[in-house]
Motif scaffolding. Structure first.
Motif, PDB file in Angstrom:
ATOM      1  N   LYS A  27       0.827  -1.199   0.000  1.00 31.31           N
ATOM      2  CA  LYS A  27       0.000   0.000   0.000  1.00 31.31           C
ATOM      3  C   LYS A  27       0.865   1.254   0.000  1.00 31.31           C
ATOM      4  O   LYS A  27       2.034   1.215   0.402  1.00 31.31           O
ATOM      5  N   LYS A  28       0.281   2.324  -0.469  1.00 31.37           N
ATOM      6  CA  LYS A  28       0.971   3.607  -0.515  1.00 31.37           C
ATOM      7  C   LYS A  28       1.452   3.961   0.890  1.00 31.37           C
ATOM      8  O   LYS A  28       0.721   3.809   1.866  1.00 31.37           O
ATOM      9  N   GLY A  29       2.699   4.410   0.985  1.00 29.57           N
ATOM     10  CA  GLY A  29       3.272   4.784   2.277  1.00 29.57           C
ATOM     11  C   GLY A  29       4.138   3.706   2.901  1.00 29.57           C
ATOM     12  O   GLY A  29       4.912   3.983   3.808  1.00 29.57           O
ATOM     13  N   ASP A  30       4.027   2.454   2.418  1.00 28.46           N
ATOM     14  CA  ASP A  30       4.878   1.378   2.935  1.00 28.46           C
ATOM     15  C   ASP A  30       6.336   1.673   2.590  1.00 28.46           C
ATOM     16  O   ASP A  30       6.646   2.127   1.494  1.00 28.46           O
ATOM     17  N   THR A  31       7.228   1.419   3.527  1.00 25.84           N
ATOM     18  CA  THR A  31       8.662   1.511   3.273  1.00 25.84           C
ATOM     19  C   THR A  31       9.143   0.105   2.979  1.00 25.84           C
ATOM     20  O   THR A  31       8.952  -0.804   3.781  1.00 25.84           O
ATOM     21  N   VAL A  32       9.747  -0.067   1.795  1.00 30.05           N
ATOM     22  CA  VAL A  32      10.093  -1.405   1.310  1.00 30.05           C
ATOM     23  C   VAL A  32      11.538  -1.469   0.826  1.00 30.05           C
ATOM     24  O   VAL A  32      12.204  -0.446   0.683  1.00 30.05           O
ATOM     25  N   VAL A  33      11.993  -2.697   0.569  1.00 23.41           N
ATOM     26  CA  VAL A  33      13.314  -2.949   0.002  1.00 23.41           C
ATOM     27  C   VAL A  33      13.107  -3.779  -1.258  1.00 23.41           C
ATOM     28  O   VAL A  33      12.366  -4.762  -1.250  1.00 23.41           O
ATOM     29  N   THR A  34      13.793  -3.386  -2.339  1.00 23.56           N
ATOM     30  CA  THR A  34      13.699  -4.151  -3.589  1.00 23.56           C
ATOM     31  C   THR A  34      14.655  -5.329  -3.552  1.00 23.56           C
ATOM     32  O   THR A  34      15.555  -5.396  -2.710  1.00 23.56           O
ATOM     33  N   ALA A  35      14.486  -6.231  -4.517  1.00 24.07           N
ATOM     34  CA  ALA A  35      15.388  -7.380  -4.636  1.00 24.07           C
ATOM     35  C   ALA A  35      16.824  -6.929  -4.868  1.00 24.07           C
ATOM     36  O   ALA A  35      17.762  -7.613  -4.480  1.00 24.07           O
ATOM     37  N   GLY A  36      17.007  -5.748  -5.456  1.00 25.96           N
ATOM     38  CA  GLY A  36      18.342  -5.205  -5.699  1.00 25.96           C
ATOM     39  C   GLY A  36      18.916  -4.450  -4.514  1.00 25.96           C
ATOM     40  O   GLY A  36      20.041  -3.966  -4.569  1.00 25.96           O
ATOM     41  N   GLY A  37      18.136  -4.322  -3.434  1.00 28.16           N
ATOM     42  CA  GLY A  37      18.634  -3.689  -2.223  1.00 28.16           C
ATOM     43  C   GLY A  37      18.304  -2.213  -2.060  1.00 28.16           C
ATOM     44  O   GLY A  37      18.745  -1.588  -1.093  1.00 28.16           O
ATOM     45  N   LEU A  38      17.517  -1.628  -2.975  1.00 31.17           N
ATOM     46  CA  LEU A  38      17.135  -0.224  -2.826  1.00 31.17           C
ATOM     47  C   LEU A  38      16.014  -0.088  -1.810  1.00 31.17           C
ATOM     48  O   LEU A  38      15.054  -0.863  -1.815  1.00 31.17           O
ATOM     49  N   HIS A  39      16.135   0.911  -0.956  1.00 30.23           N
ATOM     50  CA  HIS A  39      15.129   1.195   0.053  1.00 30.23           C
ATOM     51  C   HIS A  39      14.311   2.393  -0.409  1.00 30.23           C
ATOM     52  O   HIS A  39      14.875   3.348  -0.952  1.00 30.23           O
ATOM     53  N   GLY A  40      13.006   2.353  -0.178  1.00 37.46           N
ATOM     54  CA  GLY A  40      12.188   3.491  -0.555  1.00 37.46           C
ATOM     55  C   GLY A  40      10.784   3.385  -0.009  1.00 37.46           C
ATOM     56  O   GLY A  40      10.386   2.357   0.544  1.00 37.46           O
ATOM     57  N   LYS A  41      10.041   4.484  -0.181  1.00 40.55           N
ATOM     58  CA  LYS A  41       8.650   4.546   0.266  1.00 40.55           C
ATOM     59  C   LYS A  41       7.752   4.509  -0.960  1.00 40.55           C
ATOM     60  O   LYS A  41       7.983   5.232  -1.936  1.00 40.55           O
ATOM     61  N   ILE A  42       6.724   3.663  -0.915  1.00 42.56           N
ATOM     62  CA  ILE A  42       5.797   3.551  -2.036  1.00 42.56           C
ATOM     63  C   ILE A  42       4.969   4.831  -2.132  1.00 42.56           C
ATOM     64  O   ILE A  42       4.335   5.247  -1.157  1.00 42.56           O
ATOM     65  N   ILE A  43       5.005   5.455  -3.328  1.00 45.96           N
ATOM     66  CA  ILE A  43       4.206   6.660  -3.541  1.00 45.96           C
ATOM     67  C   ILE A  43       3.100   6.450  -4.574  1.00 45.96           C
ATOM     68  O   ILE A  43       2.171   7.248  -4.655  1.00 45.96           O
ATOM     69  N   LEU A  44       3.209   5.372  -5.361  1.00 49.48           N
ATOM     70  CA  LEU A  44       2.189   5.077  -6.368  1.00 49.48           C
ATOM     71  C   LEU A  44       2.185   3.577  -6.628  1.00 49.48           C
ATOM     72  O   LEU A  44       3.244   2.959  -6.773  1.00 49.48           O
ATOM     73  N   ILE A  45       0.984   3.007  -6.697  1.00 49.43           N
ATOM     74  CA  ILE A  45       0.835   1.586  -7.018  1.00 49.43           C
ATOM     75  C   ILE A  45      -0.038   1.484  -8.263  1.00 49.43           C
ATOM     76  O   ILE A  45      -1.136   2.044  -8.305  1.00 49.43           O
ATOM     77  N   GLU A  46       0.493   0.791  -9.265  1.00 48.14           N
ATOM     78  CA  GLU A  46      -0.258   0.524 -10.483  1.00 48.14           C
ATOM     79  C   GLU A  46      -0.462  -0.978 -10.606  1.00 48.14           C
ATOM     80  O   GLU A  46      -0.080  -1.733  -9.707  1.00 48.14           O
ATOM     81  N   LYS A  47      -1.056  -1.406 -11.709  1.00 47.83           N
ATOM     82  CA  LYS A  47      -1.391  -2.825 -11.873  1.00 47.83           C
ATOM     83  C   LYS A  47      -0.180  -3.737 -11.708  1.00 47.83           C
ATOM     84  O   LYS A  47      -0.230  -4.704 -10.949  1.00 47.83           O
ATOM     85  N   GLU A  48       0.908  -3.443 -12.400  1.00 47.16           N
ATOM     86  CA  GLU A  48       2.088  -4.308 -12.383  1.00 47.16           C
ATOM     87  C   GLU A  48       3.318  -3.656 -11.760  1.00 47.16           C
ATOM     88  O   GLU A  48       4.345  -4.309 -11.615  1.00 47.16           O
ATOM     89  N   THR A  49       3.238  -2.368 -11.427  1.00 50.80           N
ATOM     90  CA  THR A  49       4.408  -1.642 -10.936  1.00 50.80           C
ATOM     91  C   THR A  49       4.115  -0.850  -9.674  1.00 50.80           C
ATOM     92  O   THR A  49       2.956  -0.594  -9.342  1.00 50.80           O
ATOM     93  N   VAL A  50       5.186  -0.481  -8.987  1.00 50.12           N
ATOM     94  CA  VAL A  50       5.109   0.462  -7.877  1.00 50.12           C
ATOM     95  C   VAL A  50       6.169   1.536  -8.125  1.00 50.12           C
ATOM     96  O   VAL A  50       7.220   1.256  -8.696  1.00 50.12           O
ATOM     97  N   THR A  51       5.872   2.747  -7.712  1.00 48.00           N
ATOM     98  CA  THR A  51       6.843   3.824  -7.800  1.00 48.00           C
ATOM     99  C   THR A  51       7.300   4.138  -6.388  1.00 48.00           C
ATOM    100  O   THR A  51       6.480   4.333  -5.489  1.00 48.00           O
ATOM    101  N   LEU A  52       8.625   4.160  -6.208  1.00 45.96           N
ATOM    102  CA  LEU A  52       9.212   4.428  -4.901  1.00 45.96           C
ATOM    103  C   LEU A  52       9.885   5.786  -4.901  1.00 45.96           C
ATOM    104  O   LEU A  52      10.510   6.175  -5.881  1.00 45.96           O
ATOM    105  N   ASP A  53       9.767   6.485  -3.776  1.00 46.17           N
ATOM    106  CA  ASP A  53      10.575   7.674  -3.524  1.00 46.17           C
ATOM    107  C   ASP A  53      11.782   7.149  -2.759  1.00 46.17           C
ATOM    108  O   ASP A  53      11.652   6.677  -1.631  1.00 46.17           O
ATOM    109  N   ILE A  54      12.948   7.199  -3.400  1.00 46.05           N
ATOM    110  CA  ILE A  54      14.119   6.601  -2.766  1.00 46.05           C
ATOM    111  C   ILE A  54      15.005   7.620  -2.068  1.00 46.05           C
ATOM    112  O   ILE A  54      15.833   7.242  -1.244  1.00 46.05           O
ATOM    113  N   ASP A  55      14.838   8.926  -2.399  1.00 47.03           N
ATOM    114  CA  ASP A  55      15.633   9.945  -1.717  1.00 47.03           C
ATOM    115  C   ASP A  55      15.140  11.337  -2.089  1.00 47.03           C
ATOM    116  O   ASP A  55      15.362  11.785  -3.206  1.00 47.03           O
ATOM    117  N   ARG A  56      14.466  11.977  -1.188  1.00 45.75           N
ATOM    118  CA  ARG A  56      14.028  13.370  -1.346  1.00 45.75           C
ATOM    119  C   ARG A  56      13.495  13.689  -2.734  1.00 45.75           C
ATOM    120  O   ARG A  56      14.003  14.554  -3.433  1.00 45.75           O
TER     121      ARG A  56
END
Length: 76
Positions: A27-56
């Motif tokens: 869900k939007k607002g979750d802080t997650v880690v990708t398989a590649g190790g990037l950390h970020g906060k979910i700002i948009l969820i689409e059918k097959e993708t999520v957009t993360l804010d990874i730094d400011r």
């Protein structure tokens, strides 16, 4: 042979089901880690993708299945 094959497939099926359930509950607002190790906060969820804010305001789009785990859950 069938018993051995079944017992080897069961853990993999459970892993896929757990990942599928996890991705479905992102869900939007979750802080997650990708398989590649990037950390970020979910700002948009689409059918097959999520957009993360990874730094400011730096936004990166990922395939949903590349999200490994939710940081807020691992910190509890």
């Amino acid at each position: 042979p069938d018993l051995i094959q079944t017992s080897c497939e069961q853990p993999e099926q459970n892993k896929r089901k757990k990942q599928s359930d996890f991705v479905s509950n992102l869900k939007k607002g979750d802080t997650v880690v990708t398989a590649g190790g990037l950390h970020g906060k979910i700002i948009l969820i689409e059918k097959e993708t999520v957009t993360l804010d990874i730094d400011r305001g730096t936004k990166v789009k990922f395939d949903k299945n590349s999200i490994s785990f939710e940081m807020s859950l691992s910190n509890k």
